[in-house]
Structure formats: structure tokens, C-alpha cells
Design an enzyme around this catalytic site. Structure first.
Site, mmCIF file in Angstrom:
data_model
loop_
_atom_site.group_PDB
_atom_site.id
_atom_site.type_symbol
_atom_site.label_atom_id
_atom_site.label_comp_id
_atom_site.label_asym_id
_atom_site.label_seq_id
_atom_site.Cartn_x
_atom_site.Cartn_y
_atom_site.Cartn_z
ATOM 1 N N ARG A 57 -13.631 -17.944 11.313
ATOM 2 C CA ARG A 57 -14.412 -17.538 10.138
ATOM 3 C C ARG A 57 -15.902 -17.440 10.480
ATOM 4 O O ARG A 57 -16.387 -18.148 11.340
ATOM 5 C CB ARG A 57 -14.220 -18.554 9.002
ATOM 6 C CG ARG A 57 -12.794 -18.621 8.515
ATOM 7 C CD ARG A 57 -12.632 -19.719 7.491
ATOM 8 N NE ARG A 57 -13.436 -19.442 6.305
ATOM 9 C CZ ARG A 57 -13.728 -20.349 5.391
ATOM 10 N NH1 ARG A 57 -13.306 -21.594 5.524
ATOM 11 N NH2 ARG A 57 -14.443 -20.015 4.337
ATOM 12 N N HIS A 114 -15.315 -4.819 5.745
ATOM 13 C CA HIS A 114 -15.004 -4.332 4.385
ATOM 14 C C HIS A 114 -14.886 -2.805 4.414
ATOM 15 O O HIS A 114 -15.899 -2.118 4.442
ATOM 16 C CB HIS A 114 -16.141 -4.702 3.427
ATOM 17 C CG HIS A 114 -16.151 -6.128 3.028
ATOM 18 N ND1 HIS A 114 -15.579 -6.588 1.873
ATOM 19 C CD2 HIS A 114 -16.665 -7.215 3.652
ATOM 20 C CE1 HIS A 114 -15.731 -7.884 1.780
ATOM 21 N NE2 HIS A 114 -16.392 -8.296 2.852
ATOM 22 N N GLY A 123 -13.774 -11.821 0.118
ATOM 23 C CA GLY A 123 -14.202 -12.782 -0.891
ATOM 24 C C GLY A 123 -14.359 -14.109 -0.185
ATOM 25 O O GLY A 123 -14.978 -14.183 0.873
ATOM 26 N N GLU A 124 -13.765 -15.129 -0.734
ATOM 27 C CA GLU A 124 -13.835 -16.456 -0.118
ATOM 28 C C GLU A 124 -12.402 -16.920 0.146
ATOM 29 O O GLU A 124 -11.654 -17.189 -0.792
ATOM 30 C CB GLU A 124 -14.585 -17.387 -1.090
ATOM 31 C CG GLU A 124 -14.795 -18.772 -0.579
ATOM 32 C CD GLU A 124 -15.440 -18.808 0.807
ATOM 33 O OE1 GLU A 124 -16.461 -18.140 1.015
ATOM 34 O OE2 GLU A 124 -14.882 -19.495 1.679
ATOM 35 N N SER A 125 -12.053 -16.976 1.424
ATOM 36 C CA SER A 125 -10.646 -17.228 1.768
ATOM 37 C C SER A 125 -10.148 -18.588 1.293
ATOM 38 O O SER A 125 -8.966 -18.729 0.952
ATOM 39 C CB SER A 125 -10.434 -17.067 3.269
ATOM 40 O OG SER A 125 -11.236 -17.974 3.985
ATOM 41 N N GLU A 128 -13.844 -0.987 1.978
ATOM 42 C CA GLU A 128 -13.849 -0.483 0.596
ATOM 43 C C GLU A 128 -15.274 -0.292 0.077
ATOM 44 O O GLU A 128 -15.474 0.088 -1.057
ATOM 45 C CB GLU A 128 -13.065 -1.445 -0.318
ATOM 46 C CG GLU A 128 -13.735 -2.773 -0.658
ATOM 47 C CD GLU A 128 -13.824 -3.740 0.520
ATOM 48 O OE1 GLU A 128 -13.449 -3.380 1.655
ATOM 49 O OE2 GLU A 128 -14.299 -4.863 0.315
ATOM 50 N N ILE A 147 -19.616 -8.577 6.495
ATOM 51 C CA ILE A 147 -20.314 -9.561 5.657
ATOM 52 C C ILE A 147 -19.674 -10.927 5.902
ATOM 53 O O ILE A 147 -18.526 -11.150 5.524
ATOM 54 C CB ILE A 147 -20.204 -9.195 4.158
ATOM 55 C CG1 ILE A 147 -20.716 -7.766 3.893
ATOM 56 C CG2 ILE A 147 -20.956 -10.213 3.298
ATOM 57 C CD1 ILE A 147 -20.416 -7.244 2.494
ATOM 58 N N ARG A 148 -20.395 -11.814 6.540
ATOM 59 C CA ARG A 148 -19.843 -13.141 6.903
ATOM 60 C C ARG A 148 -18.410 -12.975 7.429
ATOM 61 O O ARG A 148 -17.475 -13.638 7.002
ATOM 62 C CB ARG A 148 -19.864 -14.095 5.703
ATOM 63 C CG ARG A 148 -21.285 -14.428 5.234
ATOM 64 C CD ARG A 148 -21.311 -15.620 4.290
ATOM 65 N NE ARG A 148 -20.447 -15.435 3.154
ATOM 66 C CZ ARG A 148 -19.454 -16.237 2.820
ATOM 67 N NH1 ARG A 148 -19.198 -17.312 3.535
ATOM 68 N NH2 ARG A 148 -18.726 -16.001 1.758
ATOM 69 N N CYS A 157 -11.243 -8.824 5.679
ATOM 70 C CA CYS A 157 -12.215 -9.928 5.746
ATOM 71 C C CYS A 157 -11.582 -11.253 5.322
ATOM 72 O O CYS A 157 -10.699 -11.738 6.012
ATOM 73 C CB CYS A 157 -13.459 -9.552 4.939
ATOM 74 S SG CYS A 157 -14.904 -10.438 5.517
HETATM 75 N N1 GLN Z 1 -16.651 -15.827 5.160
HETATM 76 C C1 GLN Z 1 -15.626 -15.578 4.192
HETATM 77 C C2 GLN Z 1 -14.447 -16.521 4.385
HETATM 78 O O1 GLN Z 1 -14.401 -17.221 5.327
HETATM 79 C C3 GLN Z 1 -15.143 -14.136 4.267
HETATM 80 C C4 GLN Z 1 -16.262 -13.192 3.893
HETATM 81 C C5 GLN Z 1 -15.822 -11.902 3.310
HETATM 82 O O2 GLN Z 1 -14.687 -11.730 2.861
HETATM 83 N N2 GLN Z 1 -16.751 -10.985 3.248
HETATM 84 O O3 GLN Z 1 -13.572 -16.559 3.584
#
Ligand code: GLN
Length: 189
Positions: free
Chosen positions: A105, A169, A46-48, A171, A133-134, A78
Site C-alpha cells: 500500500r 485510477h 478509496g480506502e481499502s 475512471e 493517488i496514494r 487502487c
Molecule cells: N492508499 C489507499 C489504500 O491503501 C488506496 C488509495 C486509492 O484508492 N486511491 O487503501
């Protein structure tokens, strides 16, 4: 087995489904009281920064540190991996610092640079299909932290005792072997 998924933000539902497929009874964890009776917790992607802020707002940071100190297992995926790190490159964002590692990140580029690749993971017999993903990269690990997988020489899965982190990921495909490994080898250790 009673396992939790941190459900503050991110793709916790996919982890929940995967764990249910493996026969676990799954608790969505939003408050400290939700940790009672759990043997392990998964942090989703998600977004840390958002998850970290919510952890602090709901006193989940202290509760999760206590959970780990009393033998609870945690797997961060992630964004979840970032939250476990002791050192996040160029960031002061909240983190638990439960796994001694330096993490960067978005190390593989932006959303458009997301990719999928089969990777060897220690403990799995055949390559695991990974989705990045990112994603962050683990730049270095502390003493006693085991590297379970690397991609092009960059660490993407690490573990020490009952704490595990993965950049990708696990999952988002149908392959539940890494969840199984967490249940059997990390929680079961
Ligand atoms: N780029 C996101 C972060 O820094 C992590 C991306 C993800 O969980 N797929 O939080």
C-alpha cells in the site's frame, strides 16, 4: 451488459459514469443480492481498510468469492486492487485473496506525491493516461498471473483469467479504453 460497481466506499460514481457511457446497465453493489445477474464487478479506489471492513460487515466477502468462483469477472482499481490480493505487505486487513500477488500500500508516497503519467498497457494500442493517488504497487505475482503494465519496473496492472487489478485510477480521465478492455477481454473471455 449488466455490470456492478462495489459501492461501499470510494469513488464508485466515476466508474459508474464511465460504464454507462460505454452502454452498460450499472448496478451499485452493497449487498450480496445486488450481484444477481451481473457478469462483472469493478471495485473502486478509496480506502481499502474501510471497504474491507464493510465487505465483512455486509457479508460481501463471501458473496464476492462465490461470485468469482462461479465465473464472475472482477477488476479492482487502487484500493480495489488491494482487496483482491492474497498478500498485503505489513497488513492483516480483510482481503478476498482472489489474485495471487503481493501488494504494498501507498508505495509511491502520500497524497501529495500523487502523479499522472502515460503508460503502455498490454492490449491498448496507444499509452493510457494514468492517475496515481496514494497508489499501491504489485511487488510480485503468482504463477499464471499476467503483467499488463509496469511503471519504472514496478508492476501496476496484473490479470489472471477473470480477475484484474490496477494500481491507478482509470475512471478519473475521459479515456474509457481500459473499461472497454475489461468488458470485452476480461468479462468477454
Ligand atoms: N492508499 C489507499 C489504500 O491503501 C488506496 C488509495 C486509492 O484508492 N486511491 O487503501
Amino acid at each position: 451488459m449488466n455490470v456492478g460497481v462495489l459501492a461501499l466506499q470510494g469513488d464508485f460514481r466515476e466508474h459508474k459514469l464511465m460504464l454507462e457511457r460505454l452502454g452498460c446497465s450499472v448496478q451499485e453493489v452493497r449487498l450480496p443480492k445486488h450481484l444477481e445477474g451481473l457478469s462483472g464487478v469493478i471495485f473502486p479506489g478509496g480506502e481499502s481498510t474501510t471497504i474491507g471492513k464493510l465487505m465483512v460487515a455486509y457479508q460481501m466477502d463471501a458473496a464476492l468469492k462465490k461470485f468469482a468462483a462461479s465465473g464472475g469477472a472482477i477488476w479492482g482499481t487502487c484500493a480495489g486492487a488491494i482487496l483482491l490480493a492474497t498478500d498485503i505487505v505489513d497488513s492483516n486487513q480483510p482481503r478476498l485473496g482472489l489474485l495471487e500477488m503481493r501488494i504494498r500500500r501507498n508505495a509511491f508516497g502520500r497524497q501529495v506525491d500523487s502523479f499522472e503519467v502515460p503508460l503502455e498497457v498490454a492490449g491498448l494500442v496507444a499509452p493510457f493516461h494514468t492517475v496515481f493517488i496514494r497508489a499501491p504497487v504489485i511487488e510480485s505475482v503468482g504463477e499464471g498471473v499476467e503483467v499488463l503494465s509496469s511503471f519504472e519496473g514496478r508492476i501496476v496492472v496484473a490479470r489472471k483469467d477473470r480477475i484484474m487489478a490496477s494500481s491507478f485510477h482509470p475512471e478519473l480521465t475521459n479515456d474509457s479504453r481500459l473499461h472497454q478492455l475489461f468488458l470485452e477481454k476480461v468479462i468477454g473471455s
